[in-house]
Design a protein around this motif. Structure first.
Motif, short mmCIF file in Angstrom:
data_model
loop_
_atom_site.label_atom_id
_atom_site.label_comp_id
_atom_site.label_asym_id
_atom_site.label_seq_id
_atom_site.Cartn_x
_atom_site.Cartn_y
_atom_site.Cartn_z
N PRO A 185 0.81 -1.22 0.00
CA PRO A 185 0.00 0.00 0.00
C PRO A 185 0.84 1.27 0.00
O PRO A 185 0.36 2.31 -0.43
N TRP A 212 -10.85 4.52 4.60
CA TRP A 212 -10.00 3.34 4.46
C TRP A 212 -8.59 3.61 5.00
O TRP A 212 -8.05 2.81 5.78
N ALA A 213 -8.00 4.73 4.61
CA ALA A 213 -6.63 5.05 5.03
C ALA A 213 -6.52 5.21 6.54
O ALA A 213 -5.54 4.77 7.16
N LEU A 216 -5.96 2.01 8.64
CA LEU A 216 -4.70 1.27 8.55
C LEU A 216 -3.75 1.71 9.66
O LEU A 216 -3.83 2.81 10.18
N SER A 217 -2.85 0.83 9.99
CA SER A 217 -1.82 1.15 10.99
C SER A 217 -0.47 0.69 10.44
O SER A 217 -0.24 -0.51 10.28
N ALA A 219 -1.21 4.76 9.26
CA ALA A 219 -2.08 5.37 8.26
C ALA A 219 -1.30 5.66 6.99
O ALA A 219 -0.10 5.96 7.03
N ILE A 220 -1.97 5.55 5.86
CA ILE A 220 -1.35 5.78 4.56
C ILE A 220 -1.59 7.22 4.11
O ILE A 220 -2.68 7.76 4.27
N PHE A 266 -4.46 -5.07 -1.80
CA PHE A 266 -4.02 -4.98 -0.40
C PHE A 266 -4.81 -5.91 0.52
O PHE A 266 -4.85 -5.71 1.73
N ASN A 270 -11.68 -5.48 4.75
CA ASN A 270 -11.54 -5.51 6.20
C ASN A 270 -11.78 -4.15 6.86
O ASN A 270 -11.52 -3.97 8.04
N VAL A 271 -12.28 -3.18 6.08
CA VAL A 271 -12.63 -1.86 6.63
C VAL A 271 -14.12 -1.65 6.46
O VAL A 271 -14.63 -1.67 5.33
#
Length: 305
Positions: A185, A212-213, A216-217, A219-220, A266, A270-271
Motif C-alpha cells: 500500500p 480506508w486510510a 490502517l496502521s 495510516a497511509i 491490499f 476488512n474496513v
C-alpha cells in the motif's frame, strides 16, 4: 367536480390520468402507459384543474412538477386508489405499481441484476425505478420506496436497515502489477486514485479513501493525483480499464472481482464503511401490500451474500 355517485366516467378518467402523470412526472410517459397522445393527457389534466379550480402541475421547460395542491391531492388520491384496488381484489393488493428511487451505483450493480427474480415471484407488480443523486422528496407521494446509502437519520420518515457495506481498494490486475501495488500500500504514491465525490450526502470528495486510510496502521498518505466521478460504479468501471485504483464497495464490485476484471491488491474487505444501505419510505401505516412484499424481498436478497 361532481360528488358521490355523480362522479362521471369522464371525471374518473381525468383522475386516473392525473395519477399516472403525477407518478411519471411526465405527460408523454403517462400517454404511453394510457395509450393516449400527450395532447389528450394534457387536455384531461386541464379539465380536471378547471373542475377543481386548482393548478395541479407547474408546466416548466420540458418537464412538469406537482404544485403544493397537486402533491396534496396526489397523496390522497393514491391512498383512495389503493383502497379501491384492494376492495376489488378481495384485500389482496399484490398488484399495481411501486416507484423506487435508488442511487445509480446501487441500482446498476446490485438492484437491477436481481429484478428478474422479483418479477417472477410477483408478475402483477410493476416496478418504476428512478435513479439519481438527488435527495428524495416523499411529500409528493411520487416515490414509495428509496434505497439510501448513508447514515440512519431520516426525520419524519420510516426506515429499515438493508445491509452494511465494507471498503477496499480495487484495480485491474495489469494496473496492480504495473505500479507494484500487490501487498504494497505504500506504493499508492505512484498511482492515480479514483474518487466517488458523492459517496454519501454531504461527504468530502475523498471520504471513502480517507475512511480506508485512517483504518490502517500506520495510516497511509494518499497521493494527490486523482480522477473524480459522482458514482461509485463509474470509479470501478474506470479501474477495470486501468485508469487507476478505486475504493470498492463489496456490495457493488463483487461481480468484477469474481470475473477477474478487478483485484484486491491490499487484501480483502476488512474496513467497514461508516455508512450503510437503508430502505426508506413515508411514515404511512399500514404500507401498501405491494410495497411491503418488495421490502421483504429486498431484505432477503441482502441476506444472501
Amino acid at each position: 367536480m361532481a360528488t358521490g355517485a355523480q362522479l362521471t366516467a369522464s371525471q374518473f378518467a381525468n383522475l386516473r390520468t392525473f395519477l399516472v402523470a403525477a407518478r411519471h412526472a411526465s405527460f408523454a410517459l403517462a400517454a404511453q402507459e394510457l395509450s393516449l397522445t400527450p395532447s389528450a393527457v394534457s387536455h384531461r389534466i386541464a379539465r380536471l384543474e378547471d373542475s377543481l379550480g386548482l393548478l395541479l402541475f407547474e408546466r416548466l421547460t420540458r418537464q412538469i412538477r406537482l404544485t403544493t395542491d397537486g402533491q396534496r391531492i396526489y397523496a390522497a388520491l393514491q391512498q383512495c386508489w389503493d383502497s379501491l384496488h384492494a376492495a376489488l381484489h378481495g384485500g389482496d393488493l399484490l398488484a399495481g405499481n411501486v416507484t423506487v428511487h435508488a442511487r445509480p451505483s446501487i441500482a446498476q450493480c446490485w438492484l437491477v441484476p436481481r429484478l428478474a427474480g422479483f418479477t417472477a415471484l410477483y408478475p402483477d407488480i410493476s416496478l418504476d425505478l428512478r435513479v439519481g443523486n438527488e435527495q428524495v422528496d416523499f411529500r409528493a407521494g411520487q416515490v414509495e420506496l428509496a434505497i439510501h446509502y448513508g447514515d440512519a437519520s431520516f426525520p419524519g420518515l420510516a426506515s429499515q436497515h438493508l445491509m452494511d457495506e465494507s471498503l477496499a481498494p480495487v484495480c485491474s490486475p495489469a494496473y496492480a502489477h504495473e505500479h507494484g501495488l500487490l501487498d504494497r500500500p505504500e506504493n499508492l504514491k505512484n498511482a492515480t486514485i479514483l474518487h466517488d465525490t458523492l459517496a454519501w450526502p454531504a461527504c468530502a470528495p475523498d471520504a471513502e479513501w480517507q475512511s480506508w486510510a485512517a483504518a490502517l496502521s500506520p495510516a497511509i498518505t494518499l497521493p494527490t493525483r486523482s480522477l473524480r466521478f459522482d458514482r461509485a460504479d463509474l470509479c470501478a468501471l474506470a479501474a477495470t480499464h486501468h485508469a487507476g485504483i478505486a475504493i470498492g464497495r463489496r456490495q457493488l464490485v463483487q461481480p468484477w472481482l469474481d470475473s477477474g476484471q478487478l483485484v484486491l491488491p491490499f487484501g480483502g474487505f476488512n474496513v467497514a464503511s461508516p455508512q450503510a444501505y437503508h430502505l426508506v419510505h413515508a411514515a404511512r401505516s399500514p404500507l401498501p401490500a405491494r410495497v411491503q412484499v418488495l421490502m421483504e424481498w429486498l431484505l432477503g436478497q441482502a441476506q444472501e451474500r
